[in-house]
Design an enzyme around this catalytic site. Structure first.
Site, PDB file in Angstrom:
ATOM      1  N   PRO A  79       0.822  -1.216   0.000  1.00 44.54           N
ATOM      2  CA  PRO A  79       0.000   0.000   0.000  1.00 44.54           C
ATOM      3  C   PRO A  79       0.849   1.255   0.000  1.00 44.54           C
ATOM      4  O   PRO A  79       1.811   1.373   0.761  1.00 44.54           O
ATOM      5  CB  PRO A  79      -0.811  -0.140   1.295  1.00 44.54           C
ATOM      6  CG  PRO A  79      -0.890  -1.603   1.525  1.00 44.54           C
ATOM      7  CD  PRO A  79       0.434  -2.153   1.059  1.00 44.54           C
ATOM      8  N   CYS A  80       0.472   2.195  -0.876  1.00 46.60           N
ATOM      9  CA  CYS A  80       1.306   3.379  -1.049  1.00 46.60           C
ATOM     10  C   CYS A  80       0.713   4.627  -0.409  1.00 46.60           C
ATOM     11  O   CYS A  80       1.352   5.682  -0.428  1.00 46.60           O
ATOM     12  CB  CYS A  80       1.530   3.645  -2.545  1.00 46.60           C
ATOM     13  SG  CYS A  80       0.017   4.106  -3.431  1.00 46.60           S
ATOM     14  N   GLN A  81      -0.487   4.540   0.167  1.00 46.69           N
ATOM     15  CA  GLN A  81      -1.153   5.761   0.599  1.00 46.69           C
ATOM     16  C   GLN A  81      -0.325   6.567   1.588  1.00 46.69           C
ATOM     17  O   GLN A  81      -0.347   7.793   1.574  1.00 46.69           O
ATOM     18  CB  GLN A  81      -2.524   5.442   1.212  1.00 46.69           C
ATOM     19  CG  GLN A  81      -3.553   4.983   0.193  1.00 46.69           C
ATOM     20  CD  GLN A  81      -3.585   3.468   0.091  1.00 46.69           C
ATOM     21  OE1 GLN A  81      -2.591   2.794   0.343  1.00 46.69           O
ATOM     22  NE2 GLN A  81      -4.729   2.939  -0.285  1.00 46.69           N
ATOM     23  N   PHE A  83       2.828   6.748   1.670  1.00 45.69           N
ATOM     24  CA  PHE A  83       4.013   7.266   1.020  1.00 45.69           C
ATOM     25  C   PHE A  83       3.666   8.341  -0.008  1.00 45.69           C
ATOM     26  O   PHE A  83       4.472   9.202  -0.324  1.00 45.69           O
ATOM     27  CB  PHE A  83       4.757   6.146   0.279  1.00 45.69           C
ATOM     28  CG  PHE A  83       5.406   5.139   1.186  1.00 45.69           C
ATOM     29  CD1 PHE A  83       6.113   5.534   2.305  1.00 45.69           C
ATOM     30  CD2 PHE A  83       5.317   3.790   0.899  1.00 45.69           C
ATOM     31  CE1 PHE A  83       6.714   4.596   3.127  1.00 45.69           C
ATOM     32  CE2 PHE A  83       5.922   2.851   1.717  1.00 45.69           C
ATOM     33  CZ  PHE A  83       6.623   3.253   2.831  1.00 45.69           C
ATOM     34  N   SER A  84       2.455   8.276  -0.598  1.00 45.57           N
ATOM     35  CA  SER A  84       2.140   9.079  -1.764  1.00 45.57           C
ATOM     36  C   SER A  84       1.800  10.521  -1.409  1.00 45.57           C
ATOM     37  O   SER A  84       1.515  10.862  -0.261  1.00 45.57           O
ATOM     38  CB  SER A  84       0.960   8.463  -2.522  1.00 45.57           C
ATOM     39  OG  SER A  84      -0.236   8.628  -1.789  1.00 45.57           O
TER      40      SER A  84
END
EC number: 2.1.1.37
Length: 384
Positions: A79-81, A83-84
């Protein structure tokens, strides 16, 4: 090609979503394990690929036992949330992005039992290189190095393969005993060794820098897929009412308004891609704006959970302007999925599947450029 029809190389895919890595690797690989916590995505995965090797559930609860056999590749699109740019920027301290450590746990436990994969691949947003001053990515690399891998990275924009702007970071690691002669260059050299990657590596501590690999790679062939080719002739979304289209036009900033005027002037049907975003006005107050582009690219598909609206497709011909949401078929095509791929029937779920996925042609490119050559190098060492 490593392996054979009867004995292809094996891979395990974590945070598998609907199986876009499986679509990219194709029949040359054999899936040993696929895991995701999301029930809807797992149902989509099973509908397209079957559920034989699919384990639905939290990776934190996943036992190492299914991995205690020869598996050549572990892939994680965690999951990138956190990091994004669309997330809260919590980095590895975020509960979702902290799932990377659970993936690392499984690599370590498999290694302790003599089944460490030859290759590991980790995909995430490019902001990971700068988030928290680069500390999060350094922690990722130090963890993988500590597990016995040399690591290198490529920054690849899906726009090289598909009509979608979608830059992502791909970390590829190889086990220390795998030969990399002829697979790496002494310094950054290649279209995907971007300035952002070079800047990050220049600041790595010496111990980590010694384990960094500049993977040799060729530029991909020119992109064939165009935005016009992905347009769905029978979309499952309704056209916006004229009043709603007028509202979108009124929400545009001057640059976007200028792009619409230019599109009207061609006399042809021009296709624009539109996002609604919050932007500060002259008084510093956040105001929703409609931003449109006519450069033949869609913006990065994102899920509503990422803090961004769904994408609208706009058709302009002279003074006539029509608009609608992207269809389920269009978002699938923008990720490189074939029309045979079965997307969820509910629109928001289809959009989520696409927005959380990995671009299929990039997986295929990495297989051709790195995974197969690395496995061949491992095979040469074994024969020697």
């Amino acid at each position: 090609m490593v392996g054979s029809v009867d004995n292809p190389p094996k891979y395990a895919e974590f945070f598998c979503g609907a199986g876009m890595v499986r679509a990219g690797l194709g029949k040359a690989w054999d899936c040993a394990l696929a895991n995701d916590i999301d029930a809807m995505k797992c149902a989509t995965y099973a509908q397209n690929w079957g559920a034989k090797h699919l384990i639905k559930g939290d990776i934190a609860a996943l036992d190492v036992e299914p991995l205690t056999r020869p598996i050549d590749l572990y892939w994680a699109s965690s999951p990138c949330q956190d990091f994004s740019l669309a997330g809260k920027g919590r980095g590895l301290n975020g509960a979702r992005s902290g799932m990377f450590m659970e993936w690392a746990r499984l690599i370590g436990q498999a290694g302790e039992r003599g089944f460490a994969p030859r290759i590991i691949a980790f995909e995430n947003v490019t902001g990971l290189m700068t988030r928290n001053g680069g500390r999060d990515l350094r922690a990722v690399l130090e963890t993988l190095i500590g597990l016995g891998y040399r690591v290198g990275g490529l920054e690849i924009d899906a726009a090289k393969f598909l009509p979608q702007s979608r830059p992502r970071l791909f970390i590829v690691g190889v086990r220390q005993d795998v030969l990399t002669e002829g697979l790496a260059t002494k310094a950054a050299s290649g279209v995907f060794h971007t300035a952002k990657i070079r800047s990050f590596v220049a600041k790595l501590p010496k111990k980590s820098a010694q384990q960094w690999v500049w993977w040799a790679h060729d530029a991909p062939a020119p992109r064939r897929a165009s935005l016009r080719k992905i347009v769905d002739d029978t979309p499952n979304t309704n056209w916006l009412a004229e009043a709603d289209v007028s509202r979108l036009l009124s929400m545009m900033s001057e640059p976007s308004q200028a792009r619409v005027l230019k599109a009207r002037g061609t006399g042809k049907t021009e296709i624009g891609m539109l996002y609604k975003r919050g932007r500060p006005d002259d008084n510093g107050l956040n105001r929703q704006r409609a931003e449109v582009r006519f450069d033949g690219l869609a913006g990065c598909l994102r899920t509503p959970a990422g803090g961004s609206s769904r994408q609208t497709i706009m058709f302009v011909k002279g003074n006539e302007t029509r608009a609608r949401l992207l269809s389920s078929k269009e978002v699938a095509r923008l990720m490189g999925l074939s029309d045979r791929f079965k997307m969820p029937e509910r629109y928001n779920q289809a959009y989520q599947v696409a927005g959380d996925g990995v671009a299929v042609p990039i997986v295929s490119y990495l297989d051709r450029s790195l995974f197969q050559p690395i496995l061949n190098a491992a095979l040469r060492r074994k024969v020697a």
